[in-house]
Design an enzyme around this catalytic site. Sequence first.
Site, PDB file in Angstrom:
ATOM      1  N   GLY A   1      -2.555  -0.947  -9.617  1.00  0.00           N
ATOM      2  CA  GLY A   1      -3.238  -0.419  -8.440  1.00  0.00           C
ATOM      3  C   GLY A   1      -2.358   0.541  -7.667  1.00  0.00           C
ATOM      4  O   GLY A   1      -1.448   1.177  -8.217  1.00  0.00           O
ATOM      5  N   SER A   2      -2.590   0.598  -6.393  1.00  0.00           N
ATOM      6  CA  SER A   2      -1.909   1.597  -5.560  1.00  0.00           C
ATOM      7  C   SER A   2      -0.403   1.407  -5.480  1.00  0.00           C
ATOM      8  O   SER A   2       0.320   2.323  -5.112  1.00  0.00           O
ATOM      9  CB  SER A   2      -2.487   1.567  -4.144  1.00  0.00           C
ATOM     10  OG  SER A   2      -3.855   1.876  -4.206  1.00  0.00           O
ATOM     11  N   THR A   3       0.084   0.191  -5.824  1.00  0.00           N
ATOM     12  CA  THR A   3       1.538   0.019  -5.781  1.00  0.00           C
ATOM     13  C   THR A   3       2.213   0.961  -6.763  1.00  0.00           C
ATOM     14  O   THR A   3       3.373   1.306  -6.604  1.00  0.00           O
ATOM     15  CB  THR A   3       1.940  -1.426  -6.123  1.00  0.00           C
ATOM     16  OG1 THR A   3       1.423  -1.765  -7.410  1.00  0.00           O
ATOM     17  CG2 THR A   3       1.435  -2.408  -5.091  1.00  0.00           C
ATOM     18  N   PHE A   4       1.440   1.409  -7.758  1.00  0.00           N
ATOM     19  CA  PHE A   4       2.036   2.306  -8.740  1.00  0.00           C
ATOM     20  C   PHE A   4       2.308   3.687  -8.151  1.00  0.00           C
ATOM     21  O   PHE A   4       3.072   4.474  -8.713  1.00  0.00           O
ATOM     22  CB  PHE A   4       1.131   2.429  -9.972  1.00  0.00           C
ATOM     23  CG  PHE A   4       1.813   3.061 -11.153  1.00  0.00           C
ATOM     24  CD1 PHE A   4       2.676   2.321 -11.948  1.00  0.00           C
ATOM     25  CD2 PHE A   4       1.618   4.395 -11.461  1.00  0.00           C
ATOM     26  CE1 PHE A   4       3.326   2.894 -13.021  1.00  0.00           C
ATOM     27  CE2 PHE A   4       2.265   4.976 -12.539  1.00  0.00           C
ATOM     28  CZ  PHE A   4       3.122   4.231 -13.321  1.00  0.00           C
ATOM     29  N   LYS A   5       1.707   3.964  -6.992  1.00  0.00           N
ATOM     30  CA  LYS A   5       1.906   5.281  -6.385  1.00  0.00           C
ATOM     31  C   LYS A   5       3.369   5.552  -6.066  1.00  0.00           C
ATOM     32  O   LYS A   5       3.791   6.712  -6.019  1.00  0.00           O
ATOM     33  CB  LYS A   5       1.054   5.416  -5.116  1.00  0.00           C
ATOM     34  CG  LYS A   5      -0.422   5.604  -5.452  1.00  0.00           C
ATOM     35  CD  LYS A   5      -1.307   5.511  -4.232  1.00  0.00           C
ATOM     36  CE  LYS A   5      -2.776   5.584  -4.645  1.00  0.00           C
ATOM     37  NZ  LYS A   5      -3.679   5.060  -3.609  1.00  0.00           N
TER      38      LYS A   5
END
Lengths: 489, 465
Positions: free
Chosen positions: A218-222
Amino acid sequence: MNKPLRRVAIFCGLLVLSLLIRVNWVQFVQADELKNDTNNRRVAIERYSQPRGNIIVDGKAITDSTTNDSGDFKYKRIYKDGAMWAPVTGYASQAFGSNQLEKLNDSILSGTDDKLFFSRTVDMFTGEKQKGGDVVTTLNPKAQKAAFEGLGKSKGAVAAINPETGAILALASTPSYDPSTFAGMSDKDAKAYNALQKKNNPDDPMLNRALRQTYPPGSTFKVVTAAAALENGLYTDINAKTDSPLPWYLPDTAHQPLNNEGNIPCENASLKEALRWSCNTVFGKISADLGNKKMKAEAEKFGFNDSKIDTPVRAAESVYPTDNRPQNAMAGIGQASNRATPLQMAMVTSAIANGGKLMKPYMVDKLVAPNLNVVQQHTPEAMSQPLKPENAQKLQEMMEGVVKNGTGTNGQIDGVTVGGKTGTAQHGENNKDNPYAWFISYAKTSKGTPVAVAVVIEGSDTLRGDIAGGRLAAPIAKKVMEAVLDGKK
Amino acid sequence: MSSTTTTTTVGTIGAPSRRNTELAMLVFAVLIPVFAYINVGLAKEGSVPAGILGYSLGLGLLAGVTHLVVRKWAPYADPLMLPIATLLNGLGLVFIWRLDQEPQITTKQLGGALAPGQMMWSTIGVALFLGVLIFLKDHRVLQRYTYISMVVALVLLIAPIFFPAKFGARIWITIPGVGSLQPGEFAKIVIAIFFAGYLMVKRDALALASRRFMGLYLPRGRDLGPILVIWALSLMILVFETDLGTSLLFFGLFVVMLYVATERTSWIVFGLLLSAGGAVAVATFESHVQTRVHNWLNPLELLNGGVTETAQAMYSFGSGGILGSGLGQGYSRLIGGIAPKSDYILATVGEEAGLAGLMAILLLYGLLIERGIRTALAARDPFGKLLAVGLSGAFALQVFVVAGGVTGLIPLTGMTMPFLAQGGSSVIANWALVALLLRISDTARRPAPAPAPSTDAEMTQVVRP
């Protein structure tokens, strides 16, 4: 009749001789092989004839041995707070074998390791029974407790690492199981074991979610996407405007827009702002601009696509695949075919927190002989350098922004600098299943950066958007960080 | 004891009786099992077992009485056989008692503790031994019962067909109130008597009335008849009673005795050809035999996810190593059920007494067998020779078949280790077998009566010039 009689005598002699040769073959030539055959129960009887060495956390044993009078095996394993520590210890069962630390360090724990040769020899002369050595782990009992209790009844996992050394501080997975319940070999043990199997229990309590389960990040990969942008020089100033139109359409598609969660200011937002608001359009475009090859290379520096991350318990392989352009753009926001274990995301966080240097994660500090001699000591080692120090600084600033006044305000700790990133990973066909709530963070004090943590909660109610990660996962991360910081004060 | 002749049993006039030698060895034969008994007690409980007095006295008494009876009724008998039999029987009792100490294999379903019963059967066996020595003054009397023996042997062999199979083989008869008997054990003695009597009469016809063909003496059809009948019978036992051991034993016994009687090697060749042919033929349709052969070729293979008896026995031997784990300290009970006390008792010997102990036991058997054949060599009458070689041969084959099967040298067949293994029929029959051998050796070694004083001797004068 005497001539045939003599021949019969010789024949009978040969029969006896062949028996003698045969028993010599079996009991002398083949003896060792038969003696140590895995199906020879004497091996197991011997193994359980003495208490096993212990697994130690913070000076205290979290395992123990108890005598059971029935059956062949004298000693049986028991666990203190078994459910809480199961993702670390694994289990050692008379009937069902062992796994994780119990298995990997079996020769030390059972006292058969060659490293214990000296101590065994001494025991032989003093007439003492062979004893097992201890495994001293790096775990922090308070952090573990905070993680385990924080997860509570929900399904999820926590991995916490000391960014400076790579030492694993917490490794929790829920729902969990108590390895004590099937350490023996009675019918009761078999029943308990079977009830824990995935086919009988859809919750799969024996799955070590912190190490062995991959999730869409999810967004943690950003943060990885941002790291790739900085490292590849796509953007250098995190406060400068980026080239990010709104709406932004996925490349190679028929005008399929990539949506943001809600109406957030993402058009040409700076990297810092984009991370703070978790802009899908900005990071999707960065991933598309860099291309699959560069994104993959950066992810791999953080430990993706490495099937051999041994802590020493091997973690499942986190993947960033070779993919087409739209998929690669989606992967940039952690929403495509890339997957990560909680440990992997904790490693990403710890590398950023540690000035860009990723330390090899480990959870066994040392192996100790029964006479307390250290037979093996782990020295922290660097695994890779995914970020230049100055870029690590920039990313830290961005992540601190997320906690200070972005989606991750629930991770704030008074008097401590916290950097973090929320994430909510959609999954299921057409997004129909409940999303995964993520939160990754680190805490920094004047003395250093003692902890980086990743929290994931599966299938949490119907909350959508990055709020979920912030609301559900961040408080757990906060408690784990506080537990570690308490010890440091 | 004044003679200077060697220990040979070949009867020369004035051979020593060697009764004192026998007594000295009997002392060892009693002491060794007594020490073994104490050893087991110390290993298992840390104290001298309570039954030690009873056991020592019992064994000592049996040995003492047998010795006195031998001294009185068979004074020239072979001095080695009785001590060896006593030692093997005594050790067998210790091993069975030792396995009785394992609760897992001494459950009610498995008959509980078996050592007391075995002690009783041993006593009955010794009583039969004494009876044979006292009442059978001359073994040649048995010649008169040649054809009765044949009938008895056939009845004993066929009887188990009418009783249910036990432990996979139909070799038992159950007599209400007495228990189970294995008639095959007795049949082996009776059939040796029949063979000896039959062959003594027919040996010339079998040996001489044959045509030479390609270097072999082919017997006439009518002389070949008996061997074919016995061959067919042994195969029938194999098929109907699923008893490989017994059929092999009887067929081998017959071939050996035929060979000795006729001195014709061709019989051996025929015997081997027939048994090979028969074995192959039976193995093709008898699943029981196929299983045994399969287990023999793959001793460590798992069956239904579990370890087989064959594998457990191999593990026992391997874990015993050279010196063994020590009496009472092995895990041969893992073989499971009643097997470690009966068919697989050698596994316990191998594990707890080690390679050294197992070889000692095998050498004791070898010695007993060779003393039996020596008795055959020494016997002066053909019937005695044939009977002695028949009994020793049967004993040798049984030891080989059981020990070879348990150690994985040959496919396993369910038979008992003489004297050592638990089993009433076996111990009684083997004591009787030893008694017959002793009787023959007594006759063989007995000094010939002094020649009657010749009256001519006194009257003849030597005239010197």
